[in-house]
Design an enzyme around this catalytic site. Structure first.
Site, mmCIF file in Angstrom:
data_model
loop_
_atom_site.group_PDB
_atom_site.id
_atom_site.type_symbol
_atom_site.label_atom_id
_atom_site.label_comp_id
_atom_site.label_asym_id
_atom_site.label_seq_id
_atom_site.Cartn_x
_atom_site.Cartn_y
_atom_site.Cartn_z
ATOM 1 N N ARG A 102 2.623 11.069 -10.584
ATOM 2 C CA ARG A 102 3.165 11.357 -9.276
ATOM 3 C C ARG A 102 4.482 12.042 -8.994
ATOM 4 O O ARG A 102 5.220 11.724 -9.739
ATOM 5 C CB ARG A 102 3.169 10.098 -8.183
ATOM 6 C CG ARG A 102 3.361 10.029 -6.745
ATOM 7 C CD ARG A 102 2.181 10.737 -6.285
ATOM 8 N NE ARG A 102 2.355 10.296 -4.749
ATOM 9 C CZ ARG A 102 1.528 10.893 -3.798
ATOM 10 N NH1 ARG A 102 0.665 11.754 -4.277
ATOM 11 N NH2 ARG A 102 1.745 10.590 -2.381
ATOM 12 N N THR A 391 -6.572 17.349 -1.570
ATOM 13 C CA THR A 391 -6.650 16.346 -2.914
ATOM 14 C C THR A 391 -7.759 16.633 -3.518
ATOM 15 O O THR A 391 -8.905 17.289 -3.058
ATOM 16 C CB THR A 391 -6.538 14.975 -2.696
ATOM 17 O OG1 THR A 391 -5.077 14.757 -1.994
ATOM 18 C CG2 THR A 391 -6.475 14.192 -3.813
ATOM 19 N N THR A 409 -3.419 16.320 -6.872
ATOM 20 C CA THR A 409 -3.300 16.678 -5.455
ATOM 21 C C THR A 409 -1.984 17.718 -5.362
ATOM 22 O O THR A 409 -0.857 17.473 -6.168
ATOM 23 C CB THR A 409 -3.166 15.548 -4.711
ATOM 24 O OG1 THR A 409 -3.179 16.182 -3.208
ATOM 25 C CG2 THR A 409 -1.909 14.868 -4.653
ATOM 26 N N ASP A 433 4.424 12.557 2.325
ATOM 27 C CA ASP A 433 3.765 11.244 1.877
ATOM 28 C C ASP A 433 4.716 10.139 2.056
ATOM 29 O O ASP A 433 4.278 8.987 2.092
ATOM 30 C CB ASP A 433 2.834 11.315 0.615
ATOM 31 C CG ASP A 433 1.315 11.585 0.734
ATOM 32 O OD1 ASP A 433 1.146 12.110 1.833
ATOM 33 O OD2 ASP A 433 0.644 11.757 -0.126
ATOM 34 N N SER A 463 -2.648 7.459 -1.455
ATOM 35 C CA SER A 463 -3.871 6.895 -1.249
ATOM 36 C C SER A 463 -4.796 7.086 -2.289
ATOM 37 O O SER A 463 -5.940 6.551 -2.334
ATOM 38 C CB SER A 463 -4.075 7.355 0.253
ATOM 39 O OG SER A 463 -3.511 6.939 1.293
ATOM 40 N N GLY A 484 -6.727 12.291 1.954
ATOM 41 C CA GLY A 484 -5.467 11.473 2.549
ATOM 42 C C GLY A 484 -6.049 10.032 2.727
ATOM 43 O O GLY A 484 -6.433 9.284 1.674
HETATM 44 N N1 GLY Z 1 -1.775 13.335 -1.288
HETATM 45 C C1 GLY Z 1 -2.624 12.561 -1.054
HETATM 46 C C2 GLY Z 1 -2.425 11.142 -1.526
HETATM 47 O O1 GLY Z 1 -1.557 11.113 -2.331
HETATM 48 O O2 GLY Z 1 -2.811 10.186 -0.875
#
Ligand code: GLY
Length: 584
Positions: A102, A391, A409, A433, A463, A484
């Site tokens: 991430r 995503t 994503t 986010d 998510s 999302g």
């Molecule tokens: N960008 C979508 C997520 O990480 O939930």
């Protein structure tokens, strides 16, 4: 809504939700079979690239890395090297792990960096431009997973993507139209790449005009970037000339990401969250994803109220599922954030007693009130919720039964819309986010709880829910989805199809989906999936029912319980999706 769901309505008129099309089709389609490995991706070219790696003796991680890099070329709205994601790996002996790649917030970021002078969120800053990106994690994360599990040399799994970019590839109808929407614009929306000359240079049609299906797009700069990563490894990206280009472009355009941010980026191997449901074992992603925790919470809640005993197509089943969704998303809002920065009671949240307690407020024939259940965190105000639905997810299984579930994503479609000059790479807009207005959690779905407030080095809550299901130690299902906040609920539906109601993977993926996210307090259903009688019944129970377009895109692999054959299931909610057999 795609035709298969509509065609199911004729036989489903008396049922609450439509039957998967396979039940009415004369011939049973289980998906694409293979005993020698499988890749399923929303990009056909990327699935073929990953499958070719399996054919060359690569394992599931080799194929996953090749698929991911190929998607950075062939699926530029979501596949990426300028974003981040999560990979869940299950080895044939059942041992499992995850890789967290991430994005991290830049060192210069602050909790209120997206608020304007009036203290309101300035969405334009998170939707596009140089302030929107987090420090990308994809290259570091894929390299980390490959280093631990890959069999083929790194160069062999990255180079195919570099070659596709350099030689060019043919545009599908949907990709041509997507690129035109970003570079030229539509009647409804101006092309969001127009503000960024390097983006137009990379993704606009040379000489101007509109891309058409079958045109070849060449991404020469992206090819050079990928070749450098293939030859010199991830440090080319985080410490070499690619890092120089990112930092220069950021400094010249008011962005925050520096060379130090890139050099300091770390991917992390983390233990998966694990749970059980109806005799199945489920593994998924821990924080900074909310996906795994919320998925396990919902499954526990549904087990506690005996969901598998209910008819899948009944209003009762819908009621139970929506109430589990409502409660899990409330916990998500209340507690979840990056565990490197905040304490999250993970063990409690995924425990069976917690699920039972959460469902103790269930009313048999009535919708619960999200406002009442979550009054401790709600504040006044009606900020617009702004979670994009982009995503992408792909699934891989190799001939030995090693499984990879990978979701990654750029956040919104084409992320920040910024292409870093000289690299061909699109940067994410993942900073959106985070909870952007600390202290403000509204009935419209904006969340401002402390756990997910911006801090330097922190990862924004996700998510994304890459998930793997097994039974008695045997692999059953590999799945995940974009969408999302809807992601978690899409994965829930696919997992429930297989584990609660014994559907085949194909049937589970094709089945209608619905989504409740605590706030806004409404349930959205895929198109005409819901019968009019069921809509009326749900409304009478107090539900705000909204019919929507398609929800998610669960590129999945299902293992036949008797034969052990892997069936690749392309979710055709994504028009370019493909399941490709690897090896022979
Ligand atoms: N960008 C979508 C997520 O990480 O939930």
């Amino acid at each position: 809504m795609r035709k298969v769901l509509i065609s199911a309505l004729a036989v489903a008129a008396t049922l609450a939700v439509a039957t998967p099309s396979r039940k009415v089709a004369a011939q049973v389609d289980l998906g694409v079979p293979s005993k020698t490995g499988m890749v399923v991706s929303s990009s056909d070219i990327a699935a073929e690239t990953g499958a070719a790696i399996l054919g060359r003796g690569g394992n599931a991680v080799d194929a996953a890395v090749a698929t991911a890099f190929a998607m950075a070329v062939t699926s530029p709205s979501n596949g990426n090297i300028g974003g981040g994601g999560f990979m869940v790996i299950r080895q044939p002996n059942g041992a499992a792990t995850t890789f967290d790649y991430r994005e991290m917030a830049p060192a210069k970021s602050t909790p209120t960096m997206y608020l304007n002078a009036q203290g309101e969120i300035d969405m334009s800053l998170t939707q596009q431009g140089y302030l929107a990106p987090g420090v990308p994690g994809t290259v570091r994360g894929l390299a980390m997973a490959h280093k631990k599990f890959g069999k083929l040399p790194w160069k062999d799994v990255v180079s195919p993507a570099a070659e596709i970019a350099a030689k060019g590839f043919k545009l599908s109808k949907s990709l041509a139209s997507g690129l035109n929407g970003e570079t030229i614009g539509t009647e409804e929306r101006p092309g969001r790449m127009k503000s960024f000359p390097a983006s137009i240079a990379a993704y606009g049609k040379p000489g101007g005009g509109a891309w058409k299906e079958g045109d070849t797009i060449v991404l020469a700069d992206l090819g050079k970037t990928l070749t450098a990563i293939a030859n010199d490894g991830p440090d080319a990206f985080y410490k070499g000339w690619i890092a120089d280009r990112i930092a220069e472009d950021m400094a010249a355009n008011g962005g925050l990401i520096t060379k130090a941010d890139l050099a300091n980026y770390v991917a992390k191997e983390r233990a998966p969250v694990k749970g059980t449901f109806n005799g199945y074992e489920i593994i998924s992603m821990p924080p900074p994803s909310s996906g795994g925790i919320a998925l396990l919470e919902m499954l526990n809640m549904l087990e506690s109220v005996g969901l598998p005993n209910e008819s899948r197509q009944s209003v009762k089943a819908i009621h139970l599922i929506v109430e589990a969704q409502r409660r899990a998303y409330l916990d998500r809002a209340r507690y979840l954030g990056d565990t490197d920065f905040v304490d999250v009671p993970v063990a409690k949240l995924i425990s069976k007693p917690h699920a039972k307690e959460m469902m103790s407020t269930l009313q048999p024939n009535r919708a619960s009130s999200s406002a009442e259940l979550g009054k401790d965190i709600l504040s006044a105000g009606k900020l617009p919720a702004d979670e994009p639905l982009e995503t992408t997810h792909f699934s891989v299984v190799d001939r030995d039964g090693m499984a990879v579930s990978n979701t990654f994503t750029l956040e919104g479609g084409y992320g920040s819309h910024v292409v870093i000059k000289g690299t061909g790479m699109i940067l994410n807009n993942e900073m959106g986010d985070f909870n952007k207005k600390p202290g403000t959690t509204t009935s419209t779905g904006t969340i401002g709880t402390p756990a997910n407030v911006i801090a330097p080095g922190k990862r924004m809550l996700s998510s994304m829910t890459p998930a793997i299901v097994s039974k008695n130690g045997k692999l059953v299902l590999v799945t995940g989805s974009p969408g999302g906040r809807t992601i978690i609920n899409t994965v829930l539906h696919v997992v429930l199809g297989v584990t609660a109601w014994n559907l085949t993977g194909r049937e589970a993926v094709d089945s209608p989906r619905w989504d409740h996210e605590w706030m806004p307090d409404r349930v959205t259903f895929e198109g005409e999936a819901l019968s009019p009688a069921a809509v009326n019944q749900l409304k009478a129970m107090g539900y705000d029912v909204v019919l929507r377009g398609e929800q998610g895109s669960a590129q999945s692999i299902w293992m036949h319980p008797q034969t052990g054959t892997a069936f690749g299931i392309a979710d055709l909610r994504s028009p370019d999706a493909k399941a490709v057999k690897g090896g022979s």
